[in-house]
Design a protein around this motif. Structure first.
Motif, PDB file in Angstrom:
ATOM      1  N   SER A   1       0.831  -1.203   0.000  1.00 19.73           N
ATOM      2  CA  SER A   1       0.000   0.000   0.000  1.00 19.73           C
ATOM      3  C   SER A   1       0.864   1.251   0.000  1.00 19.73           C
ATOM      4  N   LEU A   2       0.235   2.392  -0.285  1.00 16.92           N
ATOM      5  CA  LEU A   2       0.920   3.673  -0.212  1.00 16.92           C
ATOM      6  C   LEU A   2       0.947   4.164   1.226  1.00 16.92           C
ATOM      7  N   GLN A   3       2.015   4.849   1.586  1.00 16.03           N
ATOM      8  CA  GLN A   3       2.079   5.535   2.872  1.00 16.03           C
ATOM      9  C   GLN A   3       2.803   6.856   2.676  1.00 16.03           C
ATOM     10  N   SER A   4       2.536   7.791   3.579  1.00 15.43           N
ATOM     11  CA  SER A   4       3.137   9.125   3.465  1.00 15.43           C
ATOM     12  C   SER A   4       4.627   9.054   3.740  1.00 15.43           C
ATOM     13  N   ALA A   5       5.419   9.727   2.905  1.00 10.78           N
ATOM     14  CA  ALA A   5       6.847   9.836   3.178  1.00 10.78           C
ATOM     15  C   ALA A   5       7.097  10.767   4.362  1.00 10.78           C
ATOM     16  N   HIS A   6       6.231  11.793   4.526  1.00 14.34           N
ATOM     17  CA  HIS A   6       6.313  12.686   5.684  1.00 14.34           C
ATOM     18  C   HIS A   6       5.064  12.503   6.543  1.00 14.34           C
ATOM     19  N   HIS A   7       3.986  13.165   6.196  1.00 17.32           N
ATOM     20  CA  HIS A   7       2.701  12.963   6.866  1.00 17.32           C
ATOM     21  C   HIS A   7       1.587  13.300   5.881  1.00 17.32           C
ATOM     22  N   PRO A   8       0.346  12.917   6.173  1.00 16.92           N
ATOM     23  CA  PRO A   8      -0.729  13.042   5.171  1.00 16.92           C
ATOM     24  C   PRO A   8      -1.161  14.467   4.879  1.00 16.92           C
ATOM     25  N   PHE A   9      -0.604  15.457   5.580  1.00 16.91           N
ATOM     26  CA  PHE A   9      -1.001  16.850   5.356  1.00 16.91           C
ATOM     27  C   PHE A   9      -0.016  17.589   4.452  1.00 16.91           C
ATOM     28  N   THR A  10       0.998  16.878   3.950  1.00 19.04           N
ATOM     29  CA  THR A  10       2.012  17.480   3.084  1.00 19.04           C
ATOM     30  C   THR A  10       1.449  17.720   1.688  1.00 19.04           C
ATOM     31  N   SER A  11       1.728  18.898   1.151  1.00 19.51           N
ATOM     32  CA  SER A  11       1.214  19.243  -0.180  1.00 19.51           C
ATOM     33  C   SER A  11       2.082  18.620  -1.267  1.00 19.51           C
ATOM     34  N   PRO A  12       1.444  18.083  -2.306  1.00 22.72           N
ATOM     35  CA  PRO A  12       2.221  17.644  -3.472  1.00 22.72           C
ATOM     36  C   PRO A  12       2.728  18.843  -4.254  1.00 22.72           C
ATOM     37  N   ASN A  13       3.810  18.637  -4.998  1.00 21.63           N
ATOM     38  CA  ASN A  13       4.263  19.656  -5.936  1.00 21.63           C
ATOM     39  C   ASN A  13       3.168  19.839  -6.987  1.00 21.63           C
ATOM     40  N   LEU A  14       2.724  21.070  -7.168  1.00 21.44           N
ATOM     41  CA  LEU A  14       1.579  21.310  -8.048  1.00 21.44           C
ATOM     42  C   LEU A  14       1.847  20.866  -9.480  1.00 21.44           C
ATOM     43  N   GLU A  15       3.116  20.834  -9.884  1.00 20.37           N
ATOM     44  CA  GLU A  15       3.449  20.356 -11.228  1.00 20.37           C
ATOM     45  C   GLU A  15       3.134  18.868 -11.402  1.00 20.37           C
ATOM     46  N   ASP A  16       3.072  18.130 -10.279  1.00 18.20           N
ATOM     47  CA  ASP A  16       2.882  16.688 -10.351  1.00 18.20           C
ATOM     48  C   ASP A  16       1.456  16.252 -10.053  1.00 18.20           C
ATOM     49  N   LEU A  17       0.531  17.190  -9.927  1.00  7.64           N
ATOM     50  CA  LEU A  17      -0.841  16.816  -9.586  1.00  7.64           C
ATOM     51  C   LEU A  17      -1.450  15.794 -10.539  1.00  7.64           C
ATOM     52  N   PRO A  18      -1.208  15.888 -11.864  1.00 15.35           N
ATOM     53  CA  PRO A  18      -1.790  14.867 -12.756  1.00 15.35           C
ATOM     54  C   PRO A  18      -1.331  13.445 -12.449  1.00 15.35           C
ATOM     55  N   LEU A  19      -0.168  13.298 -11.796  1.00 12.87           N
ATOM     56  CA  LEU A  19       0.360  11.969 -11.505  1.00 12.87           C
ATOM     57  C   LEU A  19      -0.320  11.304 -10.315  1.00 12.87           C
ATOM     58  N   LEU A  20      -1.104  12.054  -9.550  1.00 17.95           N
ATOM     59  CA  LEU A  20      -1.775  11.473  -8.393  1.00 17.95           C
ATOM     60  C   LEU A  20      -2.631  10.275  -8.796  1.00 17.95           C
ATOM     61  N   ASP A  21      -3.257  10.366  -9.944  1.00 13.82           N
ATOM     62  CA  ASP A  21      -4.117   9.271 -10.399  1.00 13.82           C
ATOM     63  C   ASP A  21      -3.347   8.205 -11.179  1.00 13.82           C
TER      64      ASP A  21
END
Length: 648
Positions: free
Chosen positions: A507-527
């Motif tokens: 499964s996926l887990q947070s590298a830091h914590h679940p409130f960390t923002s993704p780099n906005l350039e990478d938002l399409p990769l979330l899916d």
């Protein structure tokens, strides 16, 4: 004097210094403390800003006139009052008196038979108060190794304030220190050592400097609760029972959620020196309860926060460390692993990993090649690294023990002998591959070579551990100097991944914590490919130790819900955060500095326990009180607790 200095001095004085003649509310210093050394005639050097005066006298509000460490030749002839611990006595005539600030020799008059008899029976570490006159020592008796070695005190009046018991657990002697466990059990004795005094006083000074900087820059100090709700997706937390059956508090592992709520509440520049709790395994640089400098601010970005911390540390450390750079180097997470095999690389020495993946992956001798194959070389050359290349049995065995932690990577180590070169590797990888290796990485005779290959992530991490272990061996066991450069080597590690894979269940887990923002350039990769999403996260590394970490936070409630879904976290457990973000929460970010670890590095302490007043043991126990301890059956019933497997 510039505006910054003027404003800062005014702030300091207004909080920590008294007015001349009268304190606020009409409190008269001279009248109320006439029996203490706090009247105007006894107050030493003062700095005046308007009507506010700075008081430098450490004896203010006490019955002593001086400390044991401050008297010098220029004080000869003065009448003084000293208080402290009996460190040593000889001939019932000479006493060495010690306090928090130093030590001084006392001379008892030969005629004082009664005083000498009392002194003969007095145990070391008893508390005494003396009055006397400062005199010069005879020339032949001057002790140049002692700050007060030019003078001594001729005792006129003597009083024992508290007699110590005989046979204390250990003596306060630098040359015969007790083992750490015993020192921790009797911490109140251990604190009397000059080293502990220095550590705790430096800790106080650095925290004060941090407060000064932040308050001057309009941050506000807000205390947040310790008792809170268990947070999913983080470290193991301590659970606190309540009188409500089946309901528990959790001790906060950080003020993370509270400081984000402060941003939503328009308190846009927050800080706190916070106590935090994590129920984790014991390590030399970890404690179950620890202290961090917690910072959060609104309408910011990564660059702003990194600059803030650089300025904060430059200001905080400038008095004691002259070589603090105003700008710390930055390195991506991927570059750190690729070149150093660690996400907290020690850049105080230059030894880097060499990537030889493309050469060795062509080998037909090592079996199936995984998709994520990686091969890395580390060569310690005597000429280049100014280190005598040697590989003893003890260090080889230590390396092999480390390699066993990485089951998906194979490890090779050997010394390159004359007329042999890399020929040992031909049986493992093949002649063609090793010839290619020789061309790209010329290896001198008498060098030491380390090689790891296999699953890329494990191969890099293994080589990162070997890199540190071998340099520690060269410095600590062989006594070689000049490998690590002296000084403080700060480094920002950026561009962390937002997620990492849980190897137990995939499964996926947070590298830091679940409130960390993704780099906005990478938002399409979330899916499509969430493991390639970069986080707006950053760690501060000092000489190979992580001393801080933070991130820009998610402020969009819909994005926060999406991340929780990807992590498999029940949104209901964090509904208060989602509601907060949906109330009109500004973009915000922050950081936390681990103060215990930072201080341990700055003070060159062996562990963070050396910079904490009352640390816990490796097992998380309190050695002073022997906590945790059992409680009564009545208390257990009050909190609806039943103990099972009590004998485990």
């Amino acid at each position: 004097m510039n505006k910054f200095t003027t404003n800062l001095r005014y702030f300091i004085f207004s909080r920590f210094y008294i007015l001349d003649k009268h304190v606020l509310r009409g409190f008269n210093v001279n009248q109320s403390f006439s029996h203490c050394y706090s009247t105007r005639k006894n107050v030493s050097a003062m700095d005046k800003v308007g009507s506010i005066k700075r008081i430098n006298n450490v004896n203010l509000y006490t019955k002593r006139s001086h400390t044991c460490g401050e008297l010098r030749r220029e004080n000869v002839g003065q009448k003084v009052t000293l208080c402290g611990w009996l460190k040593y006595q000889r001939m019932n005539k000479f006493i060495l008196l010690r306090d928090s600030y130093g030590e001084i020799q006392l001379l008892f008059p030969v005629k004082d038979i009664g005083g000498q008899q009392i002194l003969d029976q007095m145990p070391f570490e008893s508390i005494i108060e003396v009055e006397g006159t400062v005199v010069l020592r005879p020339e032949c008796m001057i002790n140049k190794n002692q700050q007060t070695g030019d003078i001594e005190i001729e005792v006129e009046h003597f009083k024992m304030l508290n007699e110590a018991r005989d046979n204390l657990p250990f003596n306060i002697r630098e040359f015969q220190k007790a083992k750490e466990m015993l020192r921790m059990q009797y911490r109140y004795l251990d604190m009397r050592f000059p080293e502990m005094q220095k550590n705790l006083r430096m800790r106080s000074k650095l925290l004060m400097r941090m407060r000064e900087f932040l308050i001057h820059n309009h941050f506000i100090d807000v205390e947040t609760p310790t008792l809170f709700k268990a947070t999913p997706g983080g470290a193991q937390e301590f659970i606190v029972p309540t009188r409500f059956p089946g309901k528990f508090y959790s001790l906060v592992q950080s003020p993370q959620q509270f400081k984000q709520m402060l941003m939503a509440g328009a308190l846009d520049r927050y800080f706190q020196i916070a106590r935090c709790y994590r129920d984790e395994g014991a390590r030399s640089d970890r404690q179950p309860e620890f202290t961090q400098l917690d910072i959060e601010l609104s309408f910011t970005d990564v660059e702003c926060i990194l600059t803030l911390i650089e300025n904060l540390l430059s200001y905080t450390l400038s008095d004691d460390y002259a070589t603090i750079p105003t700008h710390f180097p930055r390195m991506s997470y991927e570059d750190a692993l690729e070149n150093y095999g660690s996400d907290k690389p020690d850049i105080s020495f230059d030894l880097k990993l060499q990537n030889c993946t493309d050469i060795l992956k062509k080998s037909q001798h090592i079996g199936p090649i995984p998709d994520d194959f990686g091969a890395y070389l580390l060569v310690v050359d005597q000429k280049q690294h100014q280190a005598k290349a040697t590989l003893s049995k003890s260090i080889k065995d230590a390396h092999l023990q480390i390699s066993k932690q990485y089951q998906s990577a194979k490890f090779i180590q050997f010394k390159v002998l004359p007329n042999e070169g890399l020929s040992k590797l031909e049986k493992v990888f093949g002649t063609r591959e090793i010839n290619d290796l020789r061309k790209r990485f010329p290896v001198e005779e008498d060098s030491v070579l380390f090689l790891a290959y296999g699953e890329k992530h494990e191969a890099r991490q293994l080589m990162g551990k070997i890199r540190l272990e071998y340099v520690n061996y060269l410095e600590n066991k062989l006594g070689l100097s000049g490998i690590r450069r002296k000084g403080l080597y700060f480094l920002w590690v950026i561009d962390f991944p937002l997620f990492e894979l849980n190897f137990e269940d995939g499964s996926l887990q947070s590298a830091h914590h679940p409130f960390t923002s993704p780099n906005l350039e990478d938002l399409p990769l979330l899916d499509s490919d969430p493991l390639k999403v970069r986080a707006l996260a950053y760690d501060l590394v000092l000489n190979g130790n992580e001393v801080g970490g933070g991130s820009i936070r998610v402020h969009d409630p819909h994005l926060q819900e999406k991340i929780l879904d990807l992590l498999g976290i029940d949104k209901g457990t964090l509904q208060h955060i989602i509601d907060m973000l949906g109330s009109g929460c500004p973009p915000h970010g922050g950081i936390a500095l681990g103060l215990d670890r930072l201080l341990a590095i700055l003070l060159n302490a062996e562990s963070i326990r050396e910079v904490m007043a009352f640390p816990k043991t490796f097992e998380g126990r309190d050695p002073v009180s022997q906590a945790p301890s059992e409680v009564s059956e009545e208390t257990l019933n009050l909190y609806h607790i039943k103990v099972v497997n009590k004998d485990l």
